[in-house]
Write an enzyme that holds these catalytic residues in place. Structure first.
Site, mmCIF file in Angstrom:
data_model
loop_
_atom_site.group_PDB
_atom_site.id
_atom_site.type_symbol
_atom_site.label_atom_id
_atom_site.label_comp_id
_atom_site.label_asym_id
_atom_site.label_seq_id
_atom_site.Cartn_x
_atom_site.Cartn_y
_atom_site.Cartn_z
ATOM 1 N N LYS A 1 0.826 -1.220 0.000
ATOM 2 C CA LYS A 1 0.000 0.000 0.000
ATOM 3 C C LYS A 1 0.852 1.259 0.000
ATOM 4 O O LYS A 1 0.595 2.190 -0.744
ATOM 5 C CB LYS A 1 -0.930 0.034 1.230
ATOM 6 C CG LYS A 1 -1.909 -1.121 1.307
ATOM 7 C CD LYS A 1 -2.898 -0.936 2.434
ATOM 8 C CE LYS A 1 -2.278 -0.903 3.821
ATOM 9 N NZ LYS A 1 -1.697 -2.170 4.276
ATOM 10 N N ARG B 1 -9.613 0.163 9.521
ATOM 11 C CA ARG B 1 -9.116 -1.194 9.747
ATOM 12 C C ARG B 1 -10.137 -2.059 10.469
ATOM 13 O O ARG B 1 -9.872 -3.249 10.683
ATOM 14 C CB ARG B 1 -7.870 -1.120 10.636
ATOM 15 C CG ARG B 1 -6.565 -1.183 9.889
ATOM 16 C CD ARG B 1 -5.467 -1.021 10.918
ATOM 17 N NE ARG B 1 -4.278 -1.727 10.535
ATOM 18 C CZ ARG B 1 -3.261 -1.163 9.883
ATOM 19 N NH1 ARG B 1 -3.310 0.083 9.517
ATOM 20 N NH2 ARG B 1 -2.194 -1.866 9.610
ATOM 21 N N ARG C 1 12.077 -7.231 6.123
ATOM 22 C CA ARG C 1 12.114 -6.021 5.301
ATOM 23 C C ARG C 1 12.698 -4.868 6.122
ATOM 24 O O ARG C 1 12.604 -4.828 7.352
ATOM 25 C CB ARG C 1 10.736 -5.673 4.734
ATOM 26 C CG ARG C 1 9.835 -4.972 5.699
ATOM 27 C CD ARG C 1 8.561 -4.483 5.044
ATOM 28 N NE ARG C 1 7.688 -3.923 6.083
ATOM 29 C CZ ARG C 1 6.481 -3.454 5.873
ATOM 30 N NH1 ARG C 1 5.957 -3.488 4.673
ATOM 31 N NH2 ARG C 1 5.778 -2.960 6.870
ATOM 32 N N ARG D 1 -0.017 -9.449 13.568
ATOM 33 C CA ARG D 1 -0.529 -8.421 12.649
ATOM 34 C C ARG D 1 -1.382 -9.045 11.556
ATOM 35 O O ARG D 1 -2.422 -8.516 11.197
ATOM 36 C CB ARG D 1 0.636 -7.658 11.990
ATOM 37 C CG ARG D 1 1.159 -6.564 12.877
ATOM 38 C CD ARG D 1 2.500 -6.098 12.401
ATOM 39 N NE ARG D 1 2.441 -5.335 11.179
ATOM 40 C CZ ARG D 1 3.484 -5.159 10.364
ATOM 41 N NH1 ARG D 1 4.639 -5.719 10.648
ATOM 42 N NH2 ARG D 1 3.370 -4.421 9.300
ATOM 43 N N ARG E 1 11.493 -2.106 11.218
ATOM 44 C CA ARG E 1 10.377 -1.609 12.023
ATOM 45 C C ARG E 1 10.136 -2.573 13.164
ATOM 46 O O ARG E 1 10.230 -3.785 12.973
ATOM 47 C CB ARG E 1 9.121 -1.538 11.153
ATOM 48 C CG ARG E 1 8.706 -0.128 10.836
ATOM 49 C CD ARG E 1 7.635 -0.096 9.809
ATOM 50 N NE ARG E 1 6.397 -0.764 10.228
ATOM 51 C CZ ARG E 1 5.280 -0.741 9.512
ATOM 52 N NH1 ARG E 1 5.236 -0.110 8.360
ATOM 53 N NH2 ARG E 1 4.195 -1.360 9.934
HETATM 54 P P1 ADP Z 1 0.931 -2.280 8.168
HETATM 55 O O1 ADP Z 1 -0.239 -1.999 7.249
HETATM 56 O O2 ADP Z 1 2.137 -2.747 7.435
HETATM 57 O O3 ADP Z 1 0.582 -3.131 9.350
HETATM 58 P P2 ADP Z 1 0.872 0.452 9.188
HETATM 59 O O4 ADP Z 1 2.043 1.344 9.147
HETATM 60 O O5 ADP Z 1 -0.315 0.804 8.348
HETATM 61 O O6 ADP Z 1 1.441 -0.963 8.814
HETATM 62 O O7 ADP Z 1 0.359 0.304 10.696
HETATM 63 C C1 ADP Z 1 1.219 -0.034 11.741
HETATM 64 C C2 ADP Z 1 0.442 -0.253 13.034
HETATM 65 O O8 ADP Z 1 -0.218 0.962 13.420
HETATM 66 C C3 ADP Z 1 -0.677 -1.295 12.993
HETATM 67 O O9 ADP Z 1 -0.190 -2.605 13.161
HETATM 68 C C4 ADP Z 1 -1.521 -0.835 14.180
HETATM 69 O O10 ADP Z 1 -0.925 -1.189 15.411
HETATM 70 C C5 ADP Z 1 -1.458 0.681 14.089
HETATM 71 N N1 ADP Z 1 -2.579 1.230 13.277
HETATM 72 C C6 ADP Z 1 -2.444 1.910 12.094
HETATM 73 N N2 ADP Z 1 -3.655 2.258 11.611
HETATM 74 C C7 ADP Z 1 -4.571 1.801 12.508
HETATM 75 C C8 ADP Z 1 -5.996 1.822 12.561
HETATM 76 N N3 ADP Z 1 -6.722 2.391 11.591
HETATM 77 N N4 ADP Z 1 -6.607 1.238 13.622
HETATM 78 C C9 ADP Z 1 -5.901 0.672 14.598
HETATM 79 N N5 ADP Z 1 -4.556 0.602 14.611
HETATM 80 C C10 ADP Z 1 -3.888 1.152 13.579
#
Ligand code: ADP
Length: 236
Positions: A13, A88, A127, A165, A154
């Protein structure tokens, strides 16, 4: 142009958001990046979110909805935005519907980057990421191609956080796709292949739905524009 990027962690994404941002010149709203900035700045929210992210869990709907509410009201979002990482959960999707209605906006397209789970696990474990721009790189890469910065892993790409996750994505986030399918907004794209090949498909899917016209540009044109040259017509 209001776009929603949907897909599992590791589906690409962020990479495709960078292409769309250059093409449409609209902001990329990534809730994960926003949370990581809060953590880096040691804000109250950052301190609360840090262990949640490290464990691969989700921050509460209440906090995330408030964050998006503030963000979408900022002036740079007026021409449109690319949303990545939100919603999400189904309650987040419902809150976003209400917010979009309040703002008098609607999504033009939801792009679903589809990648099988075994491939996601492979991509995430190992990664590396640039701490400045958040671009991701395969294991073994030394420095960011843009900034020359040393890459880091990360915290939530460490093996103990990767599985939770994916599990929480399957449980809480997969139902969000049906929410948008019901509105006929979803374009499903195979997230495997070269970045350029996927970008072409993403841009073609978006262009097909621009102004409701069936005006998919040729892929050469798409690739040229994705380099940041021209700006396509916006909706009135
Ligand atoms: P990825 O899609 O690779 O998991 P992101 O950078 O989008 O990584 O998100 C990292 C973390 O941030 C998620 O695993 C979660 O803990 C938190 N997070 C991000 N967006 C949300 C959301 N909309 N609702 C709840 N937690 C979120």
């Amino acid at each position: 142009m209001n776009l929603l990027l949907y897909g599992a962690p590791g589906s690409g994404k962020g990479t495709q958001a960078n292409v769309l941002r250059a093409y449409f010149r609209i902001p990329h709203i990534a809730t994960g990046d926003m949370l990581r900035a809060e953590i880096a700045n040691r804000t109250q929210l950052g301190l609360k979110a840090q262990p949640i992210l490290a464990a691969g869990q989700y921050v509460s709907d209440e906090i995330m909805i408030a964050m998006i509410r503030n963000r979408l009201r900022q002036a740079d979002c007026e021409p449109g935005f690319i949303m990545d990482g939100f919603p999400r959960t189904v309650p987040q999707a419902e809150a976003l519907d209400d917010l979009m209605e309040e703002l008098g906006r609607r999504f033009d397209r939801v792009i679903y980057l589809k990648v099988p789970v075994d491939e996601l696990l492979r991509r995430l474990s190992g990664r590396l990421v640039c701490p400045r721009c958040q671009r991701t790189y395969p294991p073994g890469t030394a420095a960011c191609a843009i900034h020359g910065t040393a890459l880091v892993q990360r915290e939530d790409d460490k093996p103990e956080a990767v599985r939770p996750r994916i599990e929480i994505y399957l449980e809480k986030t997969v139902p969000v796709l049906d929410h948008y399918r019901a509105f006929g907004l979803v374009s499903e794209i195979d997230g495997r292949g070269t970045i350029e090949a996927i970008s072409s498909q993403v841009l073609a899917a978006v262009s097909t739905h621009l102004n409701g016209a069936n005006s998919s540009p040729r892929s050469g044109e798409v690739a040229r524009r994705a380099g940041g040259a021209a700006r396509p017509k916006q909706k009135p």
